[in-house]
Design an enzyme around this catalytic site. Structure first.
Site, mmCIF file in Angstrom:
data_model
loop_
_atom_site.group_PDB
_atom_site.id
_atom_site.type_symbol
_atom_site.label_atom_id
_atom_site.label_comp_id
_atom_site.label_asym_id
_atom_site.label_seq_id
_atom_site.Cartn_x
_atom_site.Cartn_y
_atom_site.Cartn_z
ATOM 1 N N LYS A 26 -7.813 -1.138 8.119
ATOM 2 C CA LYS A 26 -8.110 -2.507 7.704
ATOM 3 C C LYS A 26 -9.635 -2.691 7.614
ATOM 4 C CE LYS A 26 -6.605 -6.719 6.918
ATOM 5 N NZ LYS A 26 -5.614 -7.080 5.927
ATOM 6 N N LYS B 29 4.465 -0.021 -0.293
ATOM 7 C CA LYS B 29 4.531 -1.243 -1.107
ATOM 8 C C LYS B 29 3.169 -1.876 -1.316
ATOM 9 C CE LYS B 29 6.434 -3.784 2.757
ATOM 10 N NZ LYS B 29 6.722 -2.560 3.514
ATOM 11 N N LYS C 120 0.470 8.154 -0.299
ATOM 12 C CA LYS C 120 1.823 7.939 0.215
ATOM 13 C C LYS C 120 2.452 6.754 -0.519
ATOM 14 C CE LYS C 120 2.504 4.793 3.795
ATOM 15 N NZ LYS C 120 3.698 4.265 4.422
#
Ligand code: ADP
Ligand code: TRP
Length: 334
Positions: free
Chosen positions: A113, A200, A197
Protein backbone atom coordinates in the site's frame (compact mmCIF):
# COMPACT_ATOMS: atom_id res chain seq x y z
CA UNK A 1 -9.59 -38.65 13.67
CA UNK A 2 -9.78 -36.29 10.71
CA UNK A 3 -7.33 -33.39 10.71
CA UNK A 4 -8.82 -29.92 10.95
CA UNK A 5 -8.59 -27.43 8.08
CA UNK A 6 -9.58 -23.78 8.14
CA UNK A 7 -9.66 -21.00 5.58
CA UNK A 8 -11.36 -17.70 4.89
CA UNK A 9 -12.05 -15.45 1.97
CA UNK A 10 -12.37 -11.68 2.09
CA UNK A 11 -15.46 -10.32 0.31
CA UNK A 12 -13.59 -7.34 -1.08
CA UNK A 13 -15.42 -7.82 -4.39
CA UNK A 14 -18.75 -9.43 -5.21
CA UNK A 15 -17.44 -12.36 -7.24
CA UNK A 16 -14.58 -14.80 -7.44
CA UNK A 17 -12.29 -15.21 -10.46
CA UNK A 18 -10.57 -18.30 -11.84
CA UNK A 19 -7.34 -17.44 -9.95
CA UNK A 20 -9.26 -17.63 -6.66
CA UNK A 21 -10.94 -20.80 -7.83
CA UNK A 22 -7.94 -22.85 -8.92
CA UNK A 23 -5.57 -21.41 -6.31
CA UNK A 24 -7.80 -21.60 -3.25
CA UNK A 25 -11.46 -22.55 -3.62
CA UNK A 26 -11.04 -25.83 -5.53
CA UNK A 27 -8.39 -27.19 -3.12
CA UNK A 28 -10.53 -26.11 -0.17
CA UNK A 29 -13.61 -27.84 -1.53
CA UNK A 30 -11.65 -31.00 -2.23
CA UNK A 31 -10.55 -31.17 1.40
CA UNK A 32 -14.12 -31.27 2.68
CA UNK A 33 -14.26 -34.99 1.80
CA UNK A 34 -11.23 -36.04 3.80
CA UNK A 35 -10.84 -33.46 6.58
CA UNK A 36 -12.82 -31.60 9.20
CA UNK A 37 -13.24 -28.29 7.40
CA UNK A 38 -14.13 -24.76 8.56
CA UNK A 39 -14.53 -22.04 5.92
CA UNK A 40 -15.74 -18.53 6.47
CA UNK A 41 -16.40 -15.25 4.72
CA UNK A 42 -14.02 -12.73 6.29
CA UNK A 43 -16.43 -9.80 6.28
CA UNK A 44 -14.57 -7.88 9.01
CA UNK A 45 -11.45 -7.99 6.84
CA UNK A 46 -13.40 -6.41 3.98
CA UNK A 47 -13.88 -3.24 6.06
CA UNK A 48 -10.31 -2.28 5.24
CA UNK A 49 -11.50 -1.32 1.74
CA UNK A 50 -15.32 -1.47 1.53
CA UNK A 51 -16.93 1.49 3.27
CA UNK A 52 -20.41 1.27 1.78
CA UNK A 53 -22.87 -0.94 3.64
CA UNK A 54 -24.92 -1.90 0.57
CA UNK A 55 -21.77 -2.83 -1.31
CA UNK A 56 -20.51 -4.91 1.61
CA UNK A 57 -23.79 -6.86 1.82
CA UNK A 58 -23.67 -7.44 -1.92
CA UNK A 59 -20.10 -8.70 -1.74
CA UNK A 60 -20.83 -11.05 1.16
CA UNK A 61 -23.87 -12.51 -0.57
CA UNK A 62 -21.96 -12.84 -3.82
CA UNK A 63 -19.05 -14.74 -2.31
CA UNK A 64 -21.32 -17.03 -0.26
CA UNK A 65 -23.33 -17.92 -3.38
CA UNK A 66 -20.12 -18.51 -5.35
CA UNK A 67 -18.79 -20.97 -2.78
CA UNK A 68 -22.04 -22.91 -2.52
CA UNK A 69 -22.42 -23.01 -6.32
CA UNK A 70 -18.83 -24.19 -6.75
CA UNK A 71 -19.42 -27.21 -4.55
CA UNK A 72 -19.01 -26.26 -0.90
CA UNK A 73 -21.28 -28.74 0.85
CA UNK A 74 -22.67 -27.49 4.18
CA UNK A 75 -23.39 -31.07 5.26
CA UNK A 76 -19.66 -31.78 5.10
CA UNK A 77 -18.11 -28.53 6.22
CA UNK A 78 -18.83 -25.68 8.61
CA UNK A 79 -19.46 -22.52 6.57
CA UNK A 80 -20.00 -19.22 8.35
CA UNK A 81 -19.62 -15.47 8.41
CA UNK A 82 -16.72 -14.14 10.47
CA UNK A 83 -18.66 -11.33 12.19
CA UNK A 84 -21.23 -13.86 13.45
CA UNK A 85 -18.55 -15.30 15.73
CA UNK A 86 -17.46 -12.41 17.94
CA UNK A 87 -14.57 -14.46 19.36
CA UNK A 88 -12.51 -13.66 16.22
CA UNK A 89 -12.42 -9.98 17.12
CA UNK A 90 -11.99 -10.72 20.83
CA UNK A 91 -8.99 -12.97 20.30
CA UNK A 92 -7.42 -10.44 17.91
CA UNK A 93 -7.32 -7.86 20.71
CA UNK A 94 -5.41 -10.25 22.95
CA UNK A 95 -3.03 -11.51 20.26
CA UNK A 96 -1.93 -8.01 19.28
CA UNK A 97 0.16 -8.00 22.45
CA UNK A 98 2.47 -10.80 21.32
CA UNK A 99 3.76 -9.29 18.11
CA UNK A 100 5.91 -6.22 17.62
CA UNK A 101 5.18 -3.06 15.71
CA UNK A 102 8.41 -3.61 13.76
CA UNK A 103 7.28 -6.99 12.53
CA UNK A 104 3.87 -5.65 11.53
CA UNK A 105 5.55 -2.93 9.48
CA UNK A 106 7.22 -5.61 7.39
CA UNK A 107 3.93 -7.20 6.26
CA UNK A 108 3.36 -7.14 2.48
CA UNK A 109 -0.19 -5.77 2.42
CA UNK A 110 0.92 -2.69 4.34
CA UNK A 111 4.20 -2.29 2.44
CA UNK A 112 2.46 -2.70 -0.93
CA UNK A 113 0.00 0.00 0.00
CA UNK A 114 2.87 2.36 0.85
CA UNK A 115 4.43 1.52 -2.50
CA UNK A 116 1.31 2.55 -4.39
CA UNK A 117 2.03 6.05 -3.10
CA UNK A 118 -0.34 6.00 -0.11
CA UNK A 119 1.10 7.96 2.80
CA UNK A 120 1.54 6.42 6.24
CA UNK A 121 -0.90 9.05 7.48
CA UNK A 122 -3.69 7.78 5.24
CA UNK A 123 -3.44 4.01 5.76
CA UNK A 124 -6.19 2.81 8.06
CA UNK A 125 -5.35 0.75 11.14
CA UNK A 126 -7.66 -2.03 9.95
CA UNK A 127 -5.27 -2.65 7.08
CA UNK A 128 -2.24 -2.45 9.38
CA UNK A 129 -3.83 -4.86 11.87
CA UNK A 130 -5.26 -7.16 9.19
CA UNK A 131 -2.72 -9.95 9.78
CA UNK A 132 -3.46 -9.97 13.53
CA UNK A 133 -7.17 -10.50 12.92
CA UNK A 134 -6.23 -13.20 10.43
CA UNK A 135 -4.01 -14.88 13.04
CA UNK A 136 -6.97 -14.84 15.43
CA UNK A 137 -9.23 -16.36 12.73
CA UNK A 138 -6.78 -19.19 12.41
CA UNK A 139 -5.59 -19.83 15.95
CA UNK A 140 -9.11 -19.83 17.39
CA UNK A 141 -9.74 -23.18 15.69
CA UNK A 142 -6.30 -24.76 16.27
CA UNK A 143 -6.27 -26.12 12.73
CA UNK A 144 -3.65 -28.33 11.20
CA UNK A 145 -3.61 -26.66 7.76
CA UNK A 146 -4.68 -23.51 5.91
CA UNK A 147 -5.39 -23.92 2.17
CA UNK A 148 -4.82 -20.58 0.40
CA UNK A 149 -2.96 -19.05 -2.55
CA UNK A 150 0.71 -18.05 -2.43
CA UNK A 151 -0.06 -14.40 -1.61
CA UNK A 152 -1.32 -15.44 1.84
CA UNK A 153 1.86 -17.25 2.90
CA UNK A 154 3.30 -14.36 4.87
CA UNK A 155 0.05 -14.01 6.82
CA UNK A 156 0.20 -17.64 7.89
CA UNK A 157 3.81 -17.24 8.89
CA UNK A 158 2.81 -14.32 11.09
CA UNK A 159 0.07 -16.45 12.68
CA UNK A 160 2.76 -19.03 13.47
CA UNK A 161 5.01 -16.36 14.97
CA UNK A 162 2.20 -15.06 17.15
CA UNK A 163 1.32 -18.59 18.25
CA UNK A 164 4.93 -19.33 19.17
CA UNK A 165 5.34 -16.05 21.00
CA UNK A 166 2.16 -16.66 23.01
CA UNK A 167 3.08 -20.26 23.84
CA UNK A 168 6.56 -19.21 24.93
CA UNK A 169 5.35 -16.32 27.08
CA UNK A 170 3.05 -18.56 29.12
CA UNK A 171 5.02 -21.81 28.83
CA UNK A 172 1.98 -23.47 27.27
CA UNK A 173 1.09 -25.41 24.16
CA UNK A 174 -2.16 -23.49 23.66
CA UNK A 175 -1.67 -22.93 19.95
CA UNK A 176 -0.42 -25.62 17.57
CA UNK A 177 1.46 -24.08 14.63
CA UNK A 178 -0.70 -24.02 11.48
CA UNK A 179 0.72 -25.29 8.19
CA UNK A 180 0.25 -23.28 4.97
CA UNK A 181 -1.27 -25.58 2.32
CA UNK A 182 -0.24 -23.81 -0.88
CA UNK A 183 0.00 -25.46 -4.26
CA UNK A 184 3.25 -25.09 -6.21
CA UNK A 185 1.42 -25.44 -9.52
CA UNK A 186 -1.66 -23.30 -9.00
CA UNK A 187 -0.85 -21.18 -5.95
CA UNK A 188 -0.21 -18.14 -8.14
CA UNK A 189 -2.25 -18.07 -11.36
CA UNK A 190 -1.01 -15.42 -13.75
CA UNK A 191 -3.46 -12.72 -14.90
CA UNK A 192 -4.58 -11.96 -18.46
CA UNK A 193 -1.79 -9.35 -18.66
CA UNK A 194 0.59 -12.33 -18.69
CA UNK A 195 2.70 -10.74 -16.03
CA UNK A 196 1.20 -10.19 -12.62
CA UNK A 197 -0.85 -12.47 -10.38
CA UNK A 198 -4.50 -12.57 -11.39
CA UNK A 199 -6.23 -10.18 -9.00
CA UNK A 200 -9.43 -8.22 -9.08
CA UNK A 201 -7.67 -5.03 -8.11
CA UNK A 202 -5.37 -5.34 -11.14
CA UNK A 203 -8.14 -5.72 -13.74
CA UNK A 204 -6.50 -8.82 -15.21
CA UNK A 205 -9.06 -11.45 -14.27
CA UNK A 206 -11.28 -14.02 -15.92
CA UNK A 207 -14.55 -14.22 -14.00
CA UNK A 208 -16.54 -17.36 -13.27
CA UNK A 209 -20.13 -16.16 -13.00
CA UNK A 210 -20.04 -12.97 -15.06
CA UNK A 211 -22.04 -12.55 -18.24
CA UNK A 212 -20.79 -14.78 -21.02
CA UNK A 213 -20.10 -11.65 -23.09
CA UNK A 214 -17.84 -10.23 -20.41
CA UNK A 215 -15.96 -13.51 -19.95
CA UNK A 216 -15.50 -13.67 -23.71
CA UNK A 217 -14.10 -10.16 -23.66
CA UNK A 218 -11.71 -11.01 -20.82
CA UNK A 219 -10.46 -14.11 -22.64
CA UNK A 220 -10.21 -12.51 -26.08
CA UNK A 221 -8.19 -9.66 -24.56
CA UNK A 222 -5.69 -11.94 -22.86
CA UNK A 223 -1.97 -11.80 -23.48
CA UNK A 224 -0.56 -14.65 -25.59
CA UNK A 225 2.79 -15.02 -27.35
CA UNK A 226 3.88 -11.46 -28.18
CA UNK A 227 6.42 -12.63 -30.78
CA UNK A 228 3.76 -14.28 -32.90
CA UNK A 229 2.45 -11.79 -35.41
CA UNK A 230 0.49 -14.04 -37.80
CA UNK A 231 -1.40 -17.31 -37.35
CA UNK A 232 1.20 -18.97 -39.56
CA UNK A 233 4.10 -18.09 -37.24
CA UNK A 234 5.08 -20.93 -34.93
CA UNK A 235 3.99 -19.94 -31.40
CA UNK A 236 5.15 -20.59 -27.86
CA UNK A 237 2.91 -22.70 -25.64
CA UNK A 238 5.08 -22.78 -22.49
CA UNK A 239 4.46 -19.77 -20.32
CA UNK A 240 1.58 -18.67 -22.54
CA UNK A 241 -1.33 -17.84 -20.20
CA UNK A 242 -3.96 -18.93 -22.72
CA UNK A 243 -2.59 -22.46 -22.66
CA UNK A 244 -2.27 -22.42 -18.89
CA UNK A 245 -5.98 -21.56 -18.75
CA UNK A 246 -6.73 -24.33 -21.25
CA UNK A 247 -4.87 -26.80 -19.05
CA UNK A 248 -6.90 -25.69 -16.06
CA UNK A 249 -10.36 -25.31 -17.58
CA UNK A 250 -10.64 -27.41 -20.69
CA UNK A 251 -11.83 -30.90 -19.77
CA UNK A 252 -11.30 -32.04 -23.38
CA UNK A 253 -7.61 -32.91 -23.05
CA UNK A 254 -7.37 -34.17 -26.64
CA UNK A 255 -8.51 -30.81 -27.93
CA UNK A 256 -5.91 -29.06 -25.76
CA UNK A 257 -3.07 -31.24 -27.07
CA UNK A 258 -4.23 -30.72 -30.64
CA UNK A 259 -4.40 -26.93 -30.18
CA UNK A 260 -0.93 -26.87 -28.63
CA UNK A 261 0.47 -28.88 -31.51
CA UNK A 262 -1.11 -26.63 -34.13
CA UNK A 263 -0.01 -23.52 -32.24
CA UNK A 264 3.61 -24.70 -32.22
CA UNK A 265 3.39 -25.46 -35.94
CA UNK A 266 1.69 -22.18 -36.80
CA UNK A 267 -1.52 -23.75 -38.12
CA UNK A 268 -4.02 -22.20 -35.71
CA UNK A 269 -4.84 -18.57 -34.97
CA UNK A 270 -5.04 -16.99 -31.51
CA UNK A 271 -8.71 -16.24 -32.09
CA UNK A 272 -9.63 -19.90 -32.49
CA UNK A 273 -7.58 -20.90 -29.43
CA UNK A 274 -9.35 -18.23 -27.40
CA UNK A 275 -12.81 -19.07 -28.71
CA UNK A 276 -12.27 -22.68 -27.73
CA UNK A 277 -11.27 -21.45 -24.27
CA UNK A 278 -14.53 -19.51 -23.94
CA UNK A 279 -16.44 -22.69 -24.86
CA UNK A 280 -14.36 -24.73 -22.38
CA UNK A 281 -15.09 -22.17 -19.64
CA UNK A 282 -18.84 -22.39 -20.28
CA UNK A 283 -18.64 -26.18 -20.22
CA UNK A 284 -16.56 -26.34 -17.03
CA UNK A 285 -18.52 -23.77 -15.05
CA UNK A 286 -21.94 -24.18 -16.73
CA UNK A 287 -23.41 -26.36 -13.95
CA UNK A 288 -22.07 -24.04 -11.23
CA UNK A 289 -23.48 -21.03 -13.08
CA UNK A 290 -26.91 -22.66 -13.14
CA UNK A 291 -26.69 -23.67 -9.52
CA UNK A 292 -25.75 -20.14 -8.49
CA UNK A 293 -28.78 -18.68 -10.22
CA UNK A 294 -30.98 -21.25 -8.45
CA UNK A 295 -29.43 -20.55 -5.04
CA UNK A 296 -29.89 -16.81 -5.49
CA UNK A 297 -33.64 -17.42 -5.41
CA UNK A 298 -33.34 -19.32 -2.12
CA UNK A 299 -31.70 -16.77 0.13
CA UNK A 300 -33.59 -18.01 3.19
CA UNK A 301 -31.84 -21.36 2.86
CA UNK A 302 -28.48 -19.64 2.39
CA UNK A 303 -29.01 -17.59 5.56
CA UNK A 304 -29.88 -20.77 7.43
CA UNK A 305 -26.66 -22.45 6.28
CA UNK A 306 -24.60 -19.54 7.62
CA UNK A 307 -26.48 -19.37 10.89
CA UNK A 308 -26.00 -23.08 11.56
CA UNK A 309 -22.35 -22.77 10.56
CA UNK A 310 -21.85 -19.89 13.00
CA UNK A 311 -23.35 -21.93 15.84
CA UNK A 312 -20.94 -24.80 15.24
CA UNK A 313 -17.94 -22.50 14.81
CA UNK A 314 -18.81 -20.66 18.01
CA UNK A 315 -18.71 -23.86 20.04
CA UNK A 316 -15.03 -24.24 19.27
CA UNK A 317 -14.22 -20.53 19.33
CA UNK A 318 -15.66 -20.11 22.84
CA UNK A 319 -13.53 -22.89 24.27
CA UNK A 320 -10.30 -21.47 22.84
CA UNK A 321 -11.08 -17.93 23.94
CA UNK A 322 -11.85 -19.13 27.48
CA UNK A 323 -8.57 -21.03 27.52
CA UNK A 324 -6.70 -17.93 26.37
CA UNK A 325 -8.37 -15.65 28.94
CA UNK A 326 -7.55 -18.20 31.57
CA UNK A 327 -3.93 -18.38 30.49
CA UNK A 328 -3.36 -14.63 30.46
CA UNK A 329 -5.31 -14.00 33.68
CA UNK A 330 -8.38 -12.29 32.34
CA UNK A 331 -10.81 -14.33 34.43
CA UNK A 332 -9.30 -13.78 37.87
CA UNK A 333 -12.53 -12.75 39.62
CA UNK A 334 -14.73 -15.47 38.23
P1 ADP B 1 -7.69 -10.88 -5.14
O1 ADP B 1 -6.20 -10.75 -5.26
O2 ADP B 1 -8.34 -11.05 -6.45
O3 ADP B 1 -8.30 -9.75 -4.32
P2 ADP B 1 -8.09 -12.40 -2.73
O4 ADP B 1 -6.97 -11.69 -2.06
O5 ADP B 1 -9.48 -12.09 -2.32
O6 ADP B 1 -7.95 -12.20 -4.33
O7 ADP B 1 -7.81 -13.95 -2.57
C1 ADP B 1 -8.74 -14.95 -2.19
C2 ADP B 1 -8.05 -16.29 -2.18
O8 ADP B 1 -7.63 -16.64 -3.51
C3 ADP B 1 -6.76 -16.32 -1.34
O9 ADP B 1 -6.62 -17.60 -0.76
C4 ADP B 1 -5.68 -16.07 -2.35
O10 ADP B 1 -4.43 -16.58 -1.94
C5 ADP B 1 -6.22 -16.80 -3.57
N1 ADP B 1 -5.76 -16.17 -4.81
C6 ADP B 1 -5.98 -14.88 -5.20
N2 ADP B 1 -5.45 -14.63 -6.40
C7 ADP B 1 -4.87 -15.80 -6.80
C8 ADP B 1 -4.14 -16.18 -7.97
N3 ADP B 1 -3.92 -15.34 -8.96
N4 ADP B 1 -3.68 -17.45 -8.04
C9 ADP B 1 -3.91 -18.34 -7.04
N5 ADP B 1 -4.59 -18.04 -5.91
C10 ADP B 1 -5.06 -16.78 -5.78
N1 TRP C 1 -6.69 -12.83 3.89
C1 TRP C 1 -7.49 -13.81 3.20
C2 TRP C 1 -7.84 -13.29 1.76
O1 TRP C 1 -7.56 -12.18 1.42
C3 TRP C 1 -8.77 -14.09 3.89
C4 TRP C 1 -8.62 -14.62 5.28
C5 TRP C 1 -8.99 -13.96 6.43
C6 TRP C 1 -8.11 -15.88 5.67
N2 TRP C 1 -8.77 -14.75 7.50
C7 TRP C 1 -8.21 -15.92 7.09
C8 TRP C 1 -7.58 -16.97 4.97
C9 TRP C 1 -7.78 -17.04 7.80
C10 TRP C 1 -7.14 -18.08 5.70
C11 TRP C 1 -7.23 -18.11 7.11
O2 TRP C 1 -8.47 -13.98 1.01
Amino acid sequence: MKKRILSGITPSGDQLHIGNYFGAVAPQIKLQDTHETYYFVADLHALTTVHDRMQLEKNITGVVLDYLALGLDPSKCVFFRQSDVAEHAQLAIVLANYISYGQMKRMHAYKDKLQTGASEESINMGLFNYPILMAADILLYKPYGIPVGEDQRQHIELARDIAESFNKTYHTTTFPLPEPLISKEVGRIVGTDGERKMSKSLGNIIGIFDDEKLIEKQIMGSYTDPLRLKATDPGRVEGNPIFLYHDLMNDNKEEVEELKKRYREGTVGDVEVKQKLVAAHMHKFGPAREKRAELASKMELVRQILSEGAKKAKEIAQVTLAEVYNTVGENGLK
